[in-house]
Design a protein around this motif. Structure first.
Motif, mmCIF file in Angstrom:
data_model
loop_
_atom_site.group_PDB
_atom_site.id
_atom_site.type_symbol
_atom_site.label_atom_id
_atom_site.label_comp_id
_atom_site.label_asym_id
_atom_site.label_seq_id
_atom_site.Cartn_x
_atom_site.Cartn_y
_atom_site.Cartn_z
ATOM 1 N N ALA A 183 0.844 -1.195 0.000
ATOM 2 C CA ALA A 183 0.000 0.000 0.000
ATOM 3 C C ALA A 183 0.880 1.246 0.000
ATOM 4 C CB ALA A 183 -0.902 0.003 1.231
ATOM 5 N N GLY A 184 0.600 2.173 -0.889
ATOM 6 C CA GLY A 184 1.341 3.435 -0.915
ATOM 7 C C GLY A 184 2.646 3.393 -1.682
ATOM 8 N N VAL A 185 3.065 2.210 -2.119
ATOM 9 C CA VAL A 185 4.309 2.081 -2.887
ATOM 10 C C VAL A 185 3.992 2.294 -4.372
ATOM 11 C CG1 VAL A 185 6.127 0.441 -3.593
ATOM 12 C CG2 VAL A 185 5.392 0.563 -1.187
ATOM 13 N N HIS A 186 4.936 2.894 -5.074
ATOM 14 C CA HIS A 186 4.744 3.257 -6.477
ATOM 15 C C HIS A 186 5.485 2.292 -7.406
ATOM 16 C CE1 HIS A 186 3.545 6.850 -4.424
ATOM 17 N NE2 HIS A 186 4.749 6.946 -3.887
ATOM 18 N N ALA A 187 5.200 2.402 -8.676
ATOM 19 C CA ALA A 187 5.979 1.651 -9.667
ATOM 20 C C ALA A 187 6.240 2.527 -10.876
ATOM 21 C CB ALA A 187 5.261 0.387 -10.099
ATOM 22 N N ARG A 188 7.486 2.549 -11.302
ATOM 23 C CA ARG A 188 7.865 3.199 -12.557
ATOM 24 C C ARG A 188 7.675 2.205 -13.691
ATOM 25 N NH1 ARG A 188 12.854 2.473 -14.752
ATOM 26 N NH2 ARG A 188 13.654 4.012 -16.223
ATOM 27 N N ALA A 189 7.938 0.933 -13.422
ATOM 28 C CA ALA A 189 7.870 -0.073 -14.482
ATOM 29 C C ALA A 189 7.556 -1.445 -13.885
ATOM 30 C CB ALA A 189 9.175 -0.098 -15.273
ATOM 31 N N GLN A 190 6.336 -1.592 -13.401
ATOM 32 C CA GLN A 190 5.848 -2.909 -12.983
ATOM 33 C C GLN A 190 5.532 -3.686 -14.266
ATOM 34 O OE1 GLN A 190 5.417 -5.543 -11.160
ATOM 35 N NE2 GLN A 190 3.774 -5.075 -9.710
ATOM 36 N N VAL A 191 5.691 -4.993 -14.213
ATOM 37 C CA VAL A 191 5.400 -5.832 -15.384
ATOM 38 C C VAL A 191 4.308 -6.827 -15.003
ATOM 39 C CG1 VAL A 191 6.350 -7.524 -17.007
ATOM 40 C CG2 VAL A 191 7.738 -5.567 -16.283
ATOM 41 N N PHE A 192 3.371 -7.031 -15.907
ATOM 42 C CA PHE A 192 2.362 -8.069 -15.690
ATOM 43 C C PHE A 192 2.031 -8.716 -17.032
ATOM 44 C CE2 PHE A 192 -0.095 -4.254 -16.572
ATOM 45 C CZ PHE A 192 -1.160 -4.681 -17.352
ATOM 46 N N ASN A 193 1.416 -9.888 -16.974
ATOM 47 C CA ASN A 193 0.968 -10.538 -18.214
ATOM 48 C C ASN A 193 -0.402 -11.167 -18.001
ATOM 49 O OD1 ASN A 193 2.294 -12.835 -16.688
ATOM 50 N ND2 ASN A 193 1.537 -13.963 -18.484
ATOM 51 N N PHE A 194 -1.042 -11.465 -19.112
ATOM 52 C CA PHE A 194 -2.347 -12.129 -19.069
ATOM 53 C C PHE A 194 -2.607 -12.761 -20.436
ATOM 54 C CE2 PHE A 194 -4.621 -8.931 -21.601
ATOM 55 C CZ PHE A 194 -3.814 -7.803 -21.427
ATOM 56 N N HIS A 195 -3.461 -13.778 -20.417
ATOM 57 C CA HIS A 195 -3.838 -14.467 -21.653
ATOM 58 C C HIS A 195 -5.201 -13.964 -22.093
ATOM 59 C CE1 HIS A 195 -0.697 -17.036 -19.971
ATOM 60 N NE2 HIS A 195 -0.465 -17.394 -21.229
ATOM 61 N N THR A 196 -5.325 -13.677 -23.373
ATOM 62 C CA THR A 196 -6.565 -13.087 -23.882
ATOM 63 C C THR A 196 -6.916 -13.651 -25.257
ATOM 64 O OG1 THR A 196 -7.652 -11.032 -24.533
ATOM 65 C CG2 THR A 196 -5.273 -11.096 -24.827
ATOM 66 N N GLU A 197 -8.215 -13.714 -25.512
ATOM 67 C CA GLU A 197 -8.720 -14.094 -26.839
ATOM 68 C C GLU A 197 -8.934 -12.839 -27.699
ATOM 69 O OE1 GLU A 197 -9.168 -17.121 -27.824
ATOM 70 O OE2 GLU A 197 -9.630 -18.372 -26.073
ATOM 71 N N SER A 198 -8.712 -11.668 -27.108
ATOM 72 C CA SER A 198 -9.026 -10.411 -27.803
ATOM 73 C C SER A 198 -8.257 -10.263 -29.110
ATOM 74 C CB SER A 198 -8.681 -9.230 -26.894
ATOM 75 O OG SER A 198 -8.602 -8.057 -27.653
ATOM 76 N N ARG A 199 -8.910 -9.659 -30.079
ATOM 77 C CA ARG A 199 -8.230 -9.396 -31.356
ATOM 78 C C ARG A 199 -7.690 -7.972 -31.461
ATOM 79 N NH1 ARG A 199 -12.176 -12.183 -35.838
ATOM 80 N NH2 ARG A 199 -12.269 -14.243 -34.874
ATOM 81 N N ILE A 200 -7.692 -7.236 -30.343
ATOM 82 C CA ILE A 200 -7.101 -5.889 -30.369
ATOM 83 C C ILE A 200 -5.644 -6.015 -30.828
ATOM 84 C CG2 ILE A 200 -6.419 -3.899 -28.940
ATOM 85 C CD1 ILE A 200 -8.749 -4.655 -27.029
ATOM 86 N N PRO A 201 -5.239 -5.269 -31.868
ATOM 87 C CA PRO A 201 -3.832 -5.356 -32.313
ATOM 88 C C PRO A 201 -2.906 -4.945 -31.169
ATOM 89 C CG PRO A 201 -5.161 -4.076 -33.875
ATOM 90 C CD PRO A 201 -6.011 -4.302 -32.669
ATOM 91 N N ILE A 202 -1.783 -5.612 -31.058
ATOM 92 C CA ILE A 202 -0.909 -5.414 -29.898
ATOM 93 C C ILE A 202 -0.458 -3.956 -29.766
ATOM 94 C CG2 ILE A 202 1.257 -6.124 -31.053
ATOM 95 C CD1 ILE A 202 0.160 -6.997 -27.429
ATOM 96 N N ASP A 203 -0.290 -3.271 -30.892
ATOM 97 C CA ASP A 203 0.185 -1.884 -30.789
ATOM 98 C C ASP A 203 -0.934 -0.901 -30.429
ATOM 99 O OD1 ASP A 203 -1.058 -2.130 -33.195
ATOM 100 O OD2 ASP A 203 0.444 -1.014 -34.345
ATOM 101 N N ARG A 204 -2.162 -1.375 -30.281
ATOM 102 C CA ARG A 204 -3.264 -0.512 -29.844
ATOM 103 C C ARG A 204 -3.603 -0.720 -28.368
ATOM 104 N NH1 ARG A 204 -3.849 3.679 -32.441
ATOM 105 N NH2 ARG A 204 -5.959 3.897 -31.642
ATOM 106 N N TRP A 205 -3.075 -1.786 -27.793
ATOM 107 C CA TRP A 205 -3.469 -2.151 -26.437
ATOM 108 C C TRP A 205 -3.208 -1.048 -25.401
ATOM 109 C CZ3 TRP A 205 -6.186 -5.053 -23.265
ATOM 110 C CH2 TRP A 205 -6.718 -6.269 -23.708
ATOM 111 N N ALA A 206 -2.021 -0.438 -25.447
ATOM 112 C CA ALA A 206 -1.663 0.545 -24.409
ATOM 113 C C ALA A 206 -2.603 1.741 -24.473
ATOM 114 C CB ALA A 206 -0.201 0.979 -24.568
ATOM 115 N N ILE A 207 -2.841 2.254 -25.670
ATOM 116 C CA ILE A 207 -3.743 3.403 -25.821
ATOM 117 C C ILE A 207 -5.162 3.037 -25.378
ATOM 118 C CG2 ILE A 207 -4.886 4.858 -27.561
ATOM 119 C CD1 ILE A 207 -2.190 4.747 -29.121
ATOM 120 N N ALA A 208 -5.612 1.873 -25.801
ATOM 121 C CA ALA A 208 -6.986 1.454 -25.493
ATOM 122 C C ALA A 208 -7.179 1.273 -23.990
ATOM 123 C CB ALA A 208 -7.308 0.164 -26.240
ATOM 124 N N LEU A 209 -6.211 0.620 -23.362
ATOM 125 C CA LEU A 209 -6.362 0.368 -21.923
ATOM 126 C C LEU A 209 -6.187 1.655 -21.118
ATOM 127 C CD1 LEU A 209 -6.938 -1.668 -19.728
ATOM 128 C CD2 LEU A 209 -4.571 -2.473 -19.876
#
Lengths: 246, 246
Positions: free
Chosen positions: B53-79
């Protein structure tokens, strides 16, 4: 009676500007309330000038007259303990009786900060305007250079400005590139209502290619607010430095 | 099915940490809600690790599996358009099916930031721990150097740690002086609950002269949390970088 001068930094995000407003919460209100808690006095402080709602200050200057016997080197610590954590007194000193934070000010510098990262830097999001599309820095510099000198800045003032003269002198207007983007520093002998934000908005329009640096002389000559660029968002602006005669 | 890896920056001030908690608002909740808005999928993301709690992140990394067809280069803007402005996706990429943000991580770097100004810098107050009394930087560096290597870090872990082994390797622990004070960077193959905050609190105690750099070997050998320094405040801590094999 002592005349006390203080330098204060504040995060303007949650305030309706520096100067007391009927509509609510201002930096001045917080400072006067803090001084009242310390001394019991009902004091009106004198700021070097206003900052708009949402605008920040790294080094705003104000003064006030007090009968308090708090030693001058204890004032900053004592007042900080009565202020919210987004307002921090940096320095307090006793000055001559006739010092007036507004009338004695010789030059002021503002910074307008632009975050040019693709996505906003989350840690500076309250202090930098995010603009990720490419900007033509050379053209912006050329446009800013054309503002230097003594001019009628009516085209760069809110139509709500009530000043009798719109003639001001800009001593310097420079653009510094840094890790997060661009810092626009503007130094002048005084600024009109919204003037730095309109200068920043105009510089950004030039950077985007929507206006040209060579338009600046005609924009100044027109004395018409509609000729300059848009008023840039408040949160990118910070009062950086106020200079007084030695 | 795609495996998507993202890098996210967040201001942890208003969150109960990264990982979903029964008690409330977390970064993970916000990210999963955003992904749900985009894809309709009920997805559990995998973070590289928790932040408190209260701790920040400059570059946390996470992953997930998805069936979505959103092109990978649109994901950051969309999310990003579905996230609050204190959580910003920096980068998205498709990775191999077996990539796992936690198990695949090789090294992590945290920063603990100390504001050594006389009065706090108001613009970094949520990200730097304010400590204005003098600190012996050379002694702090000596103490930090003694932590480098493979050790049982039981003395530097919360007694609430449920890890079966407290053996970790610290590759680097360095102190960088900057305009506002000191940045402590610690890189290791993994960290126990509160470990970086206890390292920071111990380094500060050494800097204050309350503990000695030469105490570190005995503190490590004791495997006793009470021998190390205090747990430094959460808001000074930031997850800086997570490294994966190329």
């Amino acid at each position: 009676m002592k005349n006390v001068r203080m330098t204060v930094a504040y995060d303007g995000t949650h305030y309706h500007g520096f100067q007391t407003q009927p509509s609510g919460k201002t930096i001045q209100d917080q400072l006067e309330a803090g001084i009242h808690m310390l001394t019991g006095e009902e004091i009106r402080i004198i700021g070097s000038g206003r900052t708009d709602a949402g605008v920040h200050a790294r080094a705003q200057v104000f003064n006030f007259h007090t009968e308090s016997r708090i030693p001058i080197d204890r004032w900053a610590i004592a007042l900080n303990s009565r202020l919210p954590d987004d307002i921090v007194i940096q320095f307090a000193e006793e000055v001559q009786e006739d010092f007036h934070a507004r009338f004695s000010a010789k030059r002021k510098t503002y910074r307008y900060a632009i975050d040019t990262n693709k996505f906003p830097n989350v840690f500076t999001r309250h202090y930098r305007f995010h603009h990720h599309a490419p900007l033509d820095v050379a053209a912006m510099r050329e446009g800013l250079a054309a503002l230097i000198g003594e001019h009628d800045f009516t085209s760069f003032a809110s139509p709500q400005s009530t000043q009798s003269s719109h003639v001001r002198t800009i001593f310097d207007a420079s653009l510094v590139q840094n890790q997060d983007g661009l810092d626009l520093f503007v130094t002048g002998n005084g600024f009109l209502y919204n003037m730095v934000r309109i200068i920043a908005g105009t510089a950004i329009s030039i950077g985007e290619g929507k206006m040209s640096a060579s338009d600046i002389p005609a924009i100044l000559a027109a004395c018409d607010r509609t000729k300059a660029g848009p008023t840039a968002m408040a949160h990118g602006l910070m009062l950086w430095h106020v200079e007084y005669p030695e």
